[in-house]
Write an enzyme that holds these catalytic residues in place. Sequence first.
Site, PDB file in Angstrom:
ATOM      1  N   LEU A  21       0.888  -1.377   0.044  1.00 24.09           N
ATOM      2  CA  LEU A  21       0.036   0.210   0.048  1.00 24.09           C
ATOM      3  C   LEU A  21       1.010   1.226  -0.057  1.00 24.09           C
ATOM      4  CD1 LEU A  21      -2.332  -0.992   2.758  1.00 24.09           C
ATOM      5  CD2 LEU A  21      -3.240  -0.777   0.364  1.00 24.09           C
ATOM      6  N   SER A  22       0.388   2.522  -0.505  1.00 26.96           N
ATOM      7  CA  SER A  22       0.928   3.862  -0.269  1.00 26.96           C
ATOM      8  C   SER A  22       1.293   3.750   0.972  1.00 26.96           C
ATOM      9  CB  SER A  22       0.057   4.688  -0.770  1.00 26.96           C
ATOM     10  OG  SER A  22       0.550   6.135  -0.539  1.00 26.96           O
ATOM     11  N   GLY A  23       2.422   4.209   1.605  1.00 25.73           N
ATOM     12  CA  GLY A  23       2.902   4.423   2.902  1.00 25.73           C
ATOM     13  C   GLY A  23       3.295   3.239   3.651  1.00 25.73           C
ATOM     14  N   SER A  24       3.430   2.019   3.027  1.00 24.53           N
ATOM     15  CA  SER A  24       3.693   0.809   3.788  1.00 24.53           C
ATOM     16  C   SER A  24       4.983   0.823   4.040  1.00 24.53           C
ATOM     17  CB  SER A  24       3.341  -0.511   2.951  1.00 24.53           C
ATOM     18  OG  SER A  24       3.788  -0.494   1.695  1.00 24.53           O
ATOM     19  N   GLY A  25       6.122   1.525   3.267  1.00 26.37           N
ATOM     20  CA  GLY A  25       7.299   1.434   3.298  1.00 26.37           C
ATOM     21  C   GLY A  25       8.225   0.996   2.125  1.00 26.37           C
ATOM     22  N   LYS A  26       7.790   0.917   1.100  1.00 25.85           N
ATOM     23  CA  LYS A  26       8.472   0.452  -0.223  1.00 25.85           C
ATOM     24  C   LYS A  26       9.566   1.373  -0.387  1.00 25.85           C
ATOM     25  CE  LYS A  26       4.840   0.871  -2.742  1.00 25.85           C
ATOM     26  NZ  LYS A  26       4.015   1.316  -1.765  1.00 25.85           N
ATOM     27  N   SER A  94       1.803  -1.717  -7.237  1.00 30.60           N
ATOM     28  CA  SER A  94       1.479  -2.961  -7.967  1.00 30.60           C
ATOM     29  C   SER A  94       0.274  -3.705  -7.524  1.00 30.60           C
ATOM     30  CB  SER A  94       2.518  -3.597  -8.496  1.00 30.60           C
ATOM     31  OG  SER A  94       3.637  -3.811  -7.459  1.00 30.60           O
TER      32      SER A  94
HETATM   33  P1  ADP Z   1       5.653   3.674   0.330  1.00 29.88           P
HETATM   34  O1  ADP Z   1       6.724   4.001  -0.631  1.00 29.88           O
HETATM   35  O2  ADP Z   1       5.300   2.564   0.398  1.00 29.88           O
HETATM   36  O3  ADP Z   1       4.338   4.890   0.037  1.00 29.88           O
HETATM   37  P2  ADP Z   1       7.347   5.221   2.304  1.00 29.88           P
HETATM   38  O4  ADP Z   1       8.649   4.555   2.271  1.00 29.88           O
HETATM   39  O5  ADP Z   1       7.300   6.571   1.894  1.00 29.88           O
HETATM   40  O6  ADP Z   1       5.901   4.130   1.700  1.00 29.88           O
HETATM   41  O7  ADP Z   1       6.841   5.717   3.940  1.00 29.88           O
HETATM   42  C1  ADP Z   1       6.630   4.648   4.964  1.00 29.88           C
HETATM   43  C2  ADP Z   1       6.983   5.354   6.106  1.00 29.88           C
HETATM   44  O8  ADP Z   1       6.950   4.230   7.153  1.00 29.88           O
HETATM   45  C3  ADP Z   1       8.141   6.033   6.244  1.00 29.88           C
HETATM   46  O9  ADP Z   1       7.932   7.166   7.046  1.00 29.88           O
HETATM   47  C4  ADP Z   1       9.156   5.117   7.355  1.00 29.88           C
HETATM   48  O10 ADP Z   1       9.849   5.727   8.216  1.00 29.88           O
HETATM   49  C5  ADP Z   1       7.984   4.091   7.933  1.00 29.88           C
HETATM   50  N1  ADP Z   1       8.417   2.860   8.492  1.00 29.88           N
HETATM   51  C6  ADP Z   1       8.229   2.502   9.761  1.00 29.88           C
HETATM   52  N2  ADP Z   1       8.663   1.361  10.065  1.00 29.88           N
HETATM   53  C7  ADP Z   1       9.138   0.903   8.712  1.00 29.88           C
HETATM   54  C8  ADP Z   1       9.644  -0.318   8.266  1.00 29.88           C
HETATM   55  N3  ADP Z   1       9.923  -1.522   8.979  1.00 29.88           N
HETATM   56  N4  ADP Z   1      10.080  -0.356   7.047  1.00 29.88           N
HETATM   57  C9  ADP Z   1      10.070   0.794   6.150  1.00 29.88           C
HETATM   58  N5  ADP Z   1       9.461   1.940   6.484  1.00 29.88           N
HETATM   59  C10 ADP Z   1       8.890   2.165   7.779  1.00 29.88           C
END
Ligand code: ADP
Length: 181
Positions: A21-26, A94
């Site tokens: 998901l958006s904000g999942s950590g990718k 995706s």
């Molecule tokens: P995406 O690219 O999936 O939209 P982002 O990487 O931009 O997500 O944002 C994910 C957020 O979650 C960041 O603020 C990051 O610091 C936080 N976070 C917390 N725990 C984790 C983890 N284990 N892995 C990745 N991100 C994490």
Amino acid sequence: MTIKRQKNLSNNAKVIWLTGLSGSGKTTIANHLKEKILNSGYAVQVLDGDVLRTGLNRDLGFTIKDRMENIRRVAEVAKLINDMGIFTITSFISPTKEMRNMAKTIIGVDKFIEVFVSTPLEICIKRDVKGLYKKAINGEIPHFTGISSPYEVPENPDIEIKTLESDIEESVNIIFDYLFK
Ligand code: ADP
């Protein structure tokens, strides 16, 4: 003194396909994993959804048809890069199995590593890294994954990262160990 930027190519370079998901950590995981692979001496490239959507794929929107085309182009580019012996990390929601299967077919089953960045929707909404969930919930952004557009959870990912259980460093290490052990 110039910094030596050249890195080793590898016959074993893979495409690390992050989905979630958006904000999942990718993006976060992609950038940290890139540094770790670079530090171990190998060439690596990141393809990021937000970046590609302002360039190569700027003509595409977020309908399922456009998302398919977005992923098709990304997979073709990832394959070109990976064929040169470069680790390639892709950071795209995706959202459907069909999209991920298409990417796997284009890239090659033996090269494609599916990594499910697994973060519950309510946590992504709480993080709201880019303020997009608020807008999506208010109806300002149509076709938003998790709110008004589906996300199909991967059934058999090569790796599942539960970001509530592993911090960023642990998450990256899980993928790195899978690649190099
Ligand atoms: P995406 O690219 O999936 O939209 P982002 O990487 O931009 O997500 O944002 C994910 C957020 O979650 C960041 O603020 C990051 O610091 C936080 N976070 C917390 N725990 C984790 C983890 N284990 N892995 C990745 N991100 C994490």
